[in-house]
Structures are given as structure tokens and as C-alpha cells.
Design a protein around this motif. Sequence first.
Motif, PDB file in Angstrom:
ATOM      1  N   TYR B  69     -81.195 -65.676 -27.511  1.00  0.00           N
ATOM      2  CA  TYR B  69     -82.529 -66.224 -27.719  1.00  0.00           C
ATOM      3  C   TYR B  69     -83.438 -65.880 -26.537  1.00  0.00           C
ATOM      4  O   TYR B  69     -84.595 -65.477 -26.712  1.00  0.00           O
ATOM      5  N   ASP B  70     -82.893 -65.994 -25.317  1.00  0.00           N
ATOM      6  CA  ASP B  70     -83.703 -65.724 -24.124  1.00  0.00           C
ATOM      7  C   ASP B  70     -84.024 -64.246 -23.963  1.00  0.00           C
ATOM      8  O   ASP B  70     -85.062 -63.906 -23.381  1.00  0.00           O
ATOM      9  N   ARG B  73     -86.981 -63.861 -26.209  1.00  0.00           N
ATOM     10  CA  ARG B  73     -88.099 -64.563 -25.581  1.00  0.00           C
ATOM     11  C   ARG B  73     -88.604 -63.780 -24.367  1.00  0.00           C
ATOM     12  O   ARG B  73     -89.817 -63.608 -24.180  1.00  0.00           O
ATOM     13  N   GLY B  74     -87.639 -63.277 -23.549  1.00  0.00           N
ATOM     14  CA  GLY B  74     -87.993 -62.543 -22.337  1.00  0.00           C
ATOM     15  C   GLY B  74     -88.757 -61.273 -22.647  1.00  0.00           C
ATOM     16  O   GLY B  74     -89.732 -60.943 -21.968  1.00  0.00           O
ATOM     17  N   THR B 116     -83.557 -62.149 -18.910  1.00  0.00           N
ATOM     18  CA  THR B 116     -84.280 -63.313 -19.425  1.00  0.00           C
ATOM     19  C   THR B 116     -85.694 -63.375 -18.845  1.00  0.00           C
ATOM     20  O   THR B 116     -86.009 -62.672 -17.897  1.00  0.00           O
ATOM     21  N   ARG B 151     -80.032 -73.793 -16.557  1.00  0.00           N
ATOM     22  CA  ARG B 151     -79.873 -73.147 -17.857  1.00  0.00           C
ATOM     23  C   ARG B 151     -78.669 -72.202 -17.893  1.00  0.00           C
ATOM     24  O   ARG B 151     -77.986 -72.100 -18.910  1.00  0.00           O
ATOM     25  N   TYR B 152     -78.429 -71.458 -16.793  1.00  0.00           N
ATOM     26  CA  TYR B 152     -77.383 -70.438 -16.838  1.00  0.00           C
ATOM     27  C   TYR B 152     -76.204 -70.735 -15.930  1.00  0.00           C
ATOM     28  O   TYR B 152     -75.060 -70.489 -16.287  1.00  0.00           O
TER      29      TYR B 152
END
Lengths: 89, 165, 112
Positions: B69-70, B73-74, B116, B151-152
Motif C-alpha cells: 500500500y505504501d 502511496r509513495g 515509501t 510503522r515499519y
Amino acid sequence: MLMTVIPIAYALVSLAFLLSFWRLIIGPDAPDRILALDTLYVNTLALLVLLGIHLGNAIYFEAALLIAMMGFVGTVALCKYLLRGDIIE
Amino acid sequence: MRRFLPHPLLTLTLAILWLLLVNQLSAGHIVLGTLLGWLIPFVTSGFWPEAIRIRHPLTLLHYLVIFLYDIVRGSFHVAYLILLGPARLRPAFVQVPVMLKTDLAISLLANTISLTPGTVSVLLSEDKRTLIVHTLDTDDADAVVADIKQRYEVPLKKIFEEGID
Amino acid sequence: MIDILLSILILTGAIFTFIGSLGLARLQDFYTRLHGPTKATTLGVGCLLIASAIYFSIREDGISLHEVLVTLFLFITAPVSAHLLGKAALHLKVKSLAATPEQENDTPPSPG
């Protein structure tokens, strides 16, 4: 539908080629040029994949795989050279 | 068991890679892939001092979903910033303290950061404690660090390093 | 239906490839340029490869998944290349818009 989209995609990827090539020529530093070269490799990959879909021939995939690998190795070797002044220690 | 099958995960990965490479699923290629997957880690075991252990497969799955997803988005974020033009960018270098210990987890963290939104990892300090990250557009470095950590790094720590100190 | 999906994937892929290179040509310093090819171009080529995988899976018998291999390879190597380029640029003290972090000693660690 597909056959109208593919020429547009060709045009966009070719423009990407020209822009990367422009950066390769004007530099100004060595890392910029290596980055441009790396982007050119990936753009070539995109063009080969498009050509494969256009001509309906899966044989171009092998070339794309080889270019992806050689491109990565080339970029790493050039970076190593910038970092250490030597590739194989 | 440890001696004859030093890296079961690597064996599985190599077998799947072989099947993808030949692009067909025949019995002969499954045998050949498994054989290669066993032989290659066996011959090169000197390069792989420790086996990878995944402690929370579900967390790994969840992490992969967030990661994919990132990536999307990134890319949209970067595309937007590029189209907006260079004048508006506020680039900065941010130092992210790393609490991960194993090389694999650190490299996964660095790769995730690079793919990301708005961040590319550029340098890992020699003691492997700080990761220098270049952000494309930020005015709050602390928020970037907190976001990366929460987040990571936390899930990676849980997946690969639970119980290691 | 599949035709429309393929067209969207190809168009998205081509646009992202283009934007990645546009960033490379347009932005001001090396470190901001690093972002475009790393993220946008990688996703663009990823989209094209997925379109290729779907296309050949439909056209020929059986699933064609070897494009996934190149996609995976690209997604693993792109950040590594970017990291090494960034490291080389910091080492060479390339001009930057942002304040570069303090460089400690530049002596290479012992090989091994």
C-alpha cells in the motif's frame, strides 16, 4: 482499446528516455550520471515489456530479465568505484 | 537436520524462483528446483552464518500489505511533488536511530524506507545505530522519524528479533 | 473487460515511468532527483510487467508468472541502488539543497 493505448505508452516511455538522456549529458556530478544510466536501464526494460505486449511475443522477456540484472550490477559496480576508487578489492 | 538442510526457507524460495524462471509447472522442474534449492544453500552455507527465523508469519503478512500500500502511496506522492515543481520542495536529511540488531532486519528497514512516501535511505552509520534518511518534503523531522519507527521498525522487530537483545 | 484493465495498467505504468524521468530532469539537486527514479519509475515498470503477465496468461494456455520475477527483482534492487548512490554522493560531498549531516571519518572498514 489496447492497440490505441500502446502507442501512447511508447511515446511516454520514449520521452522518459530523452529526459534521462538529458540528465546523463548535463550531469553535473558523477552520481547524477550513474542515476541517469540506471534510469535508462529501467526505461529500456519498460520499452521491451511494451514491445513484448505489442508484438505478442514473450521472447523479449528474457532480454528484459538480463537487462534488469546487468543494470543493477553495473550501478553497484560504479557506486563501489566512486566510494572506494576500486571495484574488486 | 541442521546439517543436511541448513536453510529450509532459502530452499523453498529458490525452488519457487526456479519454477517462476522456467515458467512451467511440470514434475521434472519441481524435482530440479527442489534439488537446486537444496544444493545451492548447501554449497554456499559459508556465506549464510545464521538461518532466518520468522517468528510471527501473520505480522509479516500484515507488514507486506502495509508495504505494498505504501509503495503505491509513495509513488503517487512523489509524482505529485514532481509535477508540482521543484520550487515548493522542502528537502531535509533526517537521522533515524535504529534499534534493530540483525543485518537482514536493518536492510529490510532501509529498503522499505526507500520505497515509501517521501523518504530515501542514504547512509547507515558504521556502528549500525543510525540511518540517515533524505526526505523530499518535510518541515517536521521528528514526525518523520516517529512515523518510520512506529510503522515499519516495530513490526520488523517483532517478526525477526523477538527475544533477541 | 480485461482489455480495459490492461489498458489502464499500461497507461499508468507509462505515465509513472515518464514522471520518474521528469523528476530526474527537473529537480534541483542530486538527493531530490534520487526520489523520482527510485519510486515512480519502479512502480511504473511494475505496472507494465503485471500487465504483461496478465496479457500472456490470457493469450497462451497456462499462467505466465515469470514477469513477477522481474518485478520482485526490481523492487528489491531499486532501493539498494538508491542507497548506494546516496552513499556515494555523500562521500563525494555532492551539492545539496538540504544541510548534509556531519561526515565522520571516511576510512573504509576492513574488507570481509
